[in-house]
Design a protein around this motif. Structure first.
Motif, PDB file in Angstrom:
ATOM      1  N   ALA A 171       9.545  44.927  88.490  1.00  0.00           N
ATOM      2  CA  ALA A 171      10.474  43.110  88.101  1.00  0.00           C
ATOM      3  C   ALA A 171      10.682  43.220  86.892  1.00  0.00           C
ATOM      4  N   THR A 172      11.431  43.118  86.294  1.00  0.00           N
ATOM      5  CA  THR A 172      11.465  43.181  84.502  1.00  0.00           C
ATOM      6  C   THR A 172      11.859  41.678  84.347  1.00  0.00           C
ATOM      7  N   LEU A 173      11.304  41.271  84.025  1.00  0.00           N
ATOM      8  CA  LEU A 173      12.461  39.970  83.497  1.00  0.00           C
ATOM      9  C   LEU A 173      12.718  39.686  82.228  1.00  0.00           C
ATOM     10  N   ASP A 174      13.765  39.483  81.340  1.00  0.00           N
ATOM     11  CA  ASP A 174      14.378  39.885  80.472  1.00  0.00           C
ATOM     12  C   ASP A 174      15.425  38.058  79.780  1.00  0.00           C
ATOM     13  N   ALA A 175      14.395  37.760  79.242  1.00  0.00           N
ATOM     14  CA  ALA A 175      14.556  36.447  78.794  1.00  0.00           C
ATOM     15  C   ALA A 175      15.355  36.281  77.660  1.00  0.00           C
ATOM     16  N   VAL A 176      16.248  35.418  78.109  1.00  0.00           N
ATOM     17  CA  VAL A 176      17.298  35.298  76.388  1.00  0.00           C
ATOM     18  C   VAL A 176      17.094  33.779  76.061  1.00  0.00           C
ATOM     19  N   LEU A 177      16.728  33.764  75.256  1.00  0.00           N
ATOM     20  CA  LEU A 177      16.462  32.055  74.992  1.00  0.00           C
ATOM     21  C   LEU A 177      17.625  31.354  74.355  1.00  0.00           C
ATOM     22  N   ASP A 178      18.375  31.374  73.902  1.00  0.00           N
ATOM     23  CA  ASP A 178      19.554  31.054  73.165  1.00  0.00           C
ATOM     24  C   ASP A 178      19.050  30.014  72.075  1.00  0.00           C
ATOM     25  N   ALA A 179      18.323  30.801  71.082  1.00  0.00           N
ATOM     26  CA  ALA A 179      17.792  30.273  70.304  1.00  0.00           C
ATOM     27  C   ALA A 179      17.041  30.305  68.629  1.00  0.00           C
ATOM     28  N   GLY A 180      16.721  30.337  67.881  1.00  0.00           N
ATOM     29  CA  GLY A 180      16.645  30.901  66.748  1.00  0.00           C
ATOM     30  C   GLY A 180      15.694  30.591  66.054  1.00  0.00           C
ATOM     31  N   TYR A 181      15.159  31.025  64.932  1.00  0.00           N
ATOM     32  CA  TYR A 181      13.758  30.832  64.035  1.00  0.00           C
ATOM     33  C   TYR A 181      14.079  29.872  62.747  1.00  0.00           C
ATOM     34  N   VAL A 182      13.579  28.766  62.315  1.00  0.00           N
ATOM     35  CA  VAL A 182      13.976  28.076  60.769  1.00  0.00           C
ATOM     36  C   VAL A 182      12.570  28.088  60.777  1.00  0.00           C
ATOM     37  N   THR A 183      12.610  28.766  59.178  1.00  0.00           N
ATOM     38  CA  THR A 183      11.016  28.583  58.278  1.00  0.00           C
ATOM     39  C   THR A 183      11.741  27.790  56.886  1.00  0.00           C
ATOM     40  N   SER A 184      10.694  27.604  56.551  1.00  0.00           N
ATOM     41  CA  SER A 184      11.101  26.446  55.245  1.00  0.00           C
ATOM     42  C   SER A 184      10.086  26.696  54.537  1.00  0.00           C
ATOM     43  N   GLU A 185      10.029  27.203  53.482  1.00  0.00           N
ATOM     44  CA  GLU A 185       9.084  27.324  51.857  1.00  0.00           C
ATOM     45  C   GLU A 185       9.571  26.514  51.302  1.00  0.00           C
ATOM     46  N   GLY A 186       9.080  25.370  51.098  1.00  0.00           N
ATOM     47  CA  GLY A 186       8.990  24.354  49.912  1.00  0.00           C
ATOM     48  C   GLY A 186       8.227  24.067  48.996  1.00  0.00           C
ATOM     49  N   SER A 187       9.440  23.867  48.381  1.00  0.00           N
ATOM     50  CA  SER A 187       8.644  23.485  46.573  1.00  0.00           C
ATOM     51  C   SER A 187       8.142  22.064  46.035  1.00  0.00           C
ATOM     52  N   ILE A 188       8.339  21.589  44.839  1.00  0.00           N
ATOM     53  CA  ILE A 188       7.838  20.570  43.874  1.00  0.00           C
ATOM     54  C   ILE A 188       8.704  21.018  43.206  1.00  0.00           C
ATOM     55  N   ALA A 189       9.734  20.030  42.623  1.00  0.00           N
ATOM     56  CA  ALA A 189      10.043  19.439  41.221  1.00  0.00           C
ATOM     57  C   ALA A 189       9.860  19.999  40.395  1.00  0.00           C
ATOM     58  N   GLY A 190       9.626  21.292  39.318  1.00  0.00           N
ATOM     59  CA  GLY A 190       8.840  20.831  38.527  1.00  0.00           C
ATOM     60  C   GLY A 190       7.694  21.288  38.597  1.00  0.00           C
ATOM     61  N   GLY A 191       7.036  22.293  39.618  1.00  0.00           N
ATOM     62  CA  GLY A 191       5.643  22.313  40.178  1.00  0.00           C
ATOM     63  C   GLY A 191       5.311  23.277  40.814  1.00  0.00           C
ATOM     64  N   PRO A 192       4.595  23.371  41.979  1.00  0.00           N
ATOM     65  CA  PRO A 192       4.475  24.756  42.587  1.00  0.00           C
ATOM     66  C   PRO A 192       5.601  24.968  43.411  1.00  0.00           C
ATOM     67  N   SER A 193       5.806  26.653  43.557  1.00  0.00           N
ATOM     68  CA  SER A 193       5.819  26.880  44.550  1.00  0.00           C
ATOM     69  C   SER A 193       6.084  27.043  45.849  1.00  0.00           C
ATOM     70  N   LYS A 194       4.632  26.344  46.165  1.00  0.00           N
ATOM     71  CA  LYS A 194       4.111  26.089  48.035  1.00  0.00           C
ATOM     72  C   LYS A 194       3.486  25.207  47.482  1.00  0.00           C
ATOM     73  N   VAL A 195       3.905  24.144  48.972  1.00  0.00           N
ATOM     74  CA  VAL A 195       3.389  22.870  49.027  1.00  0.00           C
ATOM     75  C   VAL A 195       2.484  22.729  50.253  1.00  0.00           C
ATOM     76  N   ASP A 196       1.306  21.887  50.126  1.00  0.00           N
ATOM     77  CA  ASP A 196       0.493  21.764  51.509  1.00  0.00           C
ATOM     78  C   ASP A 196      -0.013  20.315  51.235  1.00  0.00           C
ATOM     79  N   ASN A 197      -0.491  20.395  52.182  1.00  0.00           N
ATOM     80  CA  ASN A 197      -1.349  19.013  52.532  1.00  0.00           C
ATOM     81  C   ASN A 197       0.320  17.646  52.671  1.00  0.00           C
ATOM     82  N   VAL A 198       1.164  18.582  53.732  1.00  0.00           N
ATOM     83  CA  VAL A 198       2.603  17.793  54.079  1.00  0.00           C
ATOM     84  C   VAL A 198       2.350  18.009  55.688  1.00  0.00           C
ATOM     85  N   VAL A 199       3.608  16.737  55.951  1.00  0.00           N
ATOM     86  CA  VAL A 199       3.991  16.664  57.639  1.00  0.00           C
ATOM     87  C   VAL A 199       5.318  17.408  57.198  1.00  0.00           C
ATOM     88  N   TRP A 200       5.885  18.079  58.169  1.00  0.00           N
ATOM     89  CA  TRP A 200       7.605  18.820  58.231  1.00  0.00           C
ATOM     90  C   TRP A 200       8.071  18.287  60.223  1.00  0.00           C
TER      91      TRP A 200
END
Length: 563
Positions: free
Chosen positions: A312-341
């Motif tokens: 038996a094979t289950l081909d599960a179509v999730l009806d979903a998408g991936y979301v990522t974010s590469e947040g940055s700080i204005a005038g500063g590093p291109s990668k943030v840390d110690n954050v909450v999304w």
């Protein structure tokens, strides 16, 4: 005769050298290489805190810095322009004189979206390389299995036999699916190339460096076994495959769980077993099941019937998408840390929360708001997800670092304990306190704040001082608060209460009480000035003693009750 022979020998040697010159000239041109880069939707996956596509860009940057100018380089990408399109293959940089800026711009511009047409990408690379007489090689980087054409291994073998000098060095990037790994290894074996595993970003850079060495003739040991591995799914009666949307690539991800429950109508009954990773294959008793597929923030349920003697094979179509974010700080590093999304739905209900520098959400198709918070700084953006989407929602945060230390006097000593540091907005009117924004209790207190003016209020015991700070996004602001204070230690020999008053009396002949402690001893920091300590003893008797506070100094005050 000897002279004639010598002249003939020399003439022949010169002719031989002249005949060899074109060969050396061709060799001086170096090799031709095409980098075939996976830009399918799965490249928005996250490894070691960054997206796979970001890791690929960094790795390509690294090899460009070491590339020999005599070697020509082209780039083919697939899956970067549309979802579900097996023809989405593009020669983004033709094989030509080495141009690192052009190649970097092309790779940086890739936006992963679609399927994984490996076989046709190999054909496209072979066609592009036929236009040259130079030694030609392909470097293939992929994180998944072919999802369009027939077996790419057979296509690779066909290209090899066609006499076009086709060699493919293959890098499997974070490949968890054993079938996908077998397929990629087979491509390398069939063309006489090497296979290399890259489990993370640094591994990809190292593997690309080795692959480049292999194109130049350096001996590189392949990580593919001499013979294909056995089918890992042989003898299993249940297999699970998950897809974000109908017709898209199967997901290869260890984060997917498959919970099998006895079916009770349309509801879950008794839990039977849980399998991990996608795709998966295992054995389970025949029966009617409700399978709950859990993938990070997403849950979906599917009915599955397993019959005796039938896989038996289950081909599960999730009806979903991936979301990522590469947040940055204005005038500063291109990668943030110690954050909450945080992701909320259109009604404001919290859907998901992550704390990684680069989060990855799996969300049902719909409309949402993404919010990034660092300390007191916050940025939000609405976005929508369609089934099969791989979306990068970029957010730029207005955040500067305020670093606060305190001293008892100009130049020291520093305050090492019992410090309270408040950050307030400047008051709207004189005589008022501004709105409190944040509070910390460390000798070096750190605050992440939006650009603006703030009042920093430092307090130790009865000593307090306020200074103004200007914060700019992307930059640290250091503030040292000079409390202009000293410390008094008081012993009373049995008092029930110790009150500290300012020595000066107002028009009503009253002194301002600045501190009170219900104990017989007191150790207290106070701002510079004149004070009176009042000790209250059992029975209502009081004893007063004046004292003076000097900045950065400590004094001991003994109060005794008279007989």
């Amino acid at each position: 005769m000897i002279k004639i022979f010598r002249l003939s020998f020399v003439a022949g040697l010169v002719s031989l050298c002249m005949a060899l010159l074109p060969v050396h000239a061709a060799q001086a041109q170096g090799t031709d290489t095409i980098l075939v880069l996976d830009a399918s939707g799965s490249m928005w996956g996250v490894v070691d805190g960054q997206t796979k596509i970001s890791a690929a860009r960094q790795a390509v940057d690294s090899i460009l810095s070491k590339w020999r100018p005599a070697d020509r380089l082209g780039v083919i990408a697939y899956g970067h322009r549309s979802k579900g399109d097996c023809k989405d293959i593009e020669l983004v940089v033709p094989v030509s004189t080495f141009d690192p800026a052009k190649i970097k711009a092309a790779v940086d511009g890739l936006n992963p979206k679609g399927k994984t047409p490996i076989a046709d990408s190999l054909r496209a690379a072979a066609t592009a390389l036929r236009s040259t007489e130079n030694k030609a090689t392909v470097i293939l980087v992929s994180d998944g299995i072919e999802t369009c054409a027939p077996d790419p291994c057979a296509v690779a073998a066909e290209l090899k036999k066609a006499g076009v000098g086709f060699t493919a060095h293959v890098i499997g990037f974070d490949v968890a699916d054993p079938l996908a790994k077998n397929q990629l290894q087979c491509i390398a074996r069939a063309t006489g190339g090497v296979y290399l595993d890259a489990r993370n970003a640094s591994g990809l850079e190292g593997a690309l460096t080795k692959a480049v060495d292999a194109t130049r003739g350096t001996q590189v040991v392949s990580e593919a076994p001499a013979k294909p591995a056995a089918d890992p799914y042989l003898g299993k009666n249940v297999r699970g495959v998950a897809r974000l949307a109908e017709g898209l690539d199967p997901i290869s991800d260890g984060d997917i769980n498959w919970g099998f429950y006895k079916r009770a109508g349309d509801d879950k009954g008794e839990a039977v077993n849980t399998f991990y990773g996608a795709p998966f294959a295992d054995n389970i008793a025949p029966g009617d099941y409700l399978v709950e597929v859990s993938y990070r923030q997403l849950k979906r349920q599917f009915a599955l019937k397993v019959e005796k003697g039938k896989p038996a094979t289950l081909d599960a179509v999730l009806d979903a998408g991936y979301v990522t974010s590469e947040g940055s700080i204005a005038g500063g590093p291109s990668k943030v840390d110690n954050v909450v999304w945080q992701v909320t739905d259109k009604g404001g209900t919290l859907v998901a929360q992550e704390y990684d520098a680069v989060p990855r959400f799996v969300l049902a198709a719909g409309s949402y708001v993404l919010t990034l918070t660092k300390g007191q700084s916050k940025a939000s953006k609405p976005f929508s997800v369609a089934a099969g989407d791989s979306t990068n929602v970029s957010l730029t945060l207005d955040a500067g670092k305020l670093i606060v230390t305190s001293t008892y006097a100009e130049g020291g000593p520093k305050v090492e304990k019992d410090i309270v540091v408040e950050v307030r907005l400047p008051p709207k009117m004189d005589g008022e306190e501004g709105e409190k924004i944040a509070t910390e209790y460390d000798p070096q207190s750190l605050f992440d704040l939006p650009t603006g003016s703030y009042d920093v209020v430092a307090t130790v015991g009865g000593a307090t001082r306020t200074v103004r700070a200007e914060v700019k996004s992307g930059a640290p602001t250091r503030v040292t608060v000079n409390l202009d204070a000293g410390v008094v230690g008081i012993k009373t020999g049995g008092a029930e209460e110790i009150d500290i008053y300012g020595a000066e009396r107002d028009l009503n002949d009253e002194r301002k009480r600045v501190y009170v402690q219900y104990d017989s001893t007191l150790n207290l920091a106070l701002n510079v000035g004149e004070y009176v300590a009042v000790a209250q003893y059992p029975g209502g008797k009081t004893v007063e003693k004046p004292f003076t506070i000097t900045a950065g100094k400590r004094q001991q005050l003994d109060i005794k009750q008279e007989p």
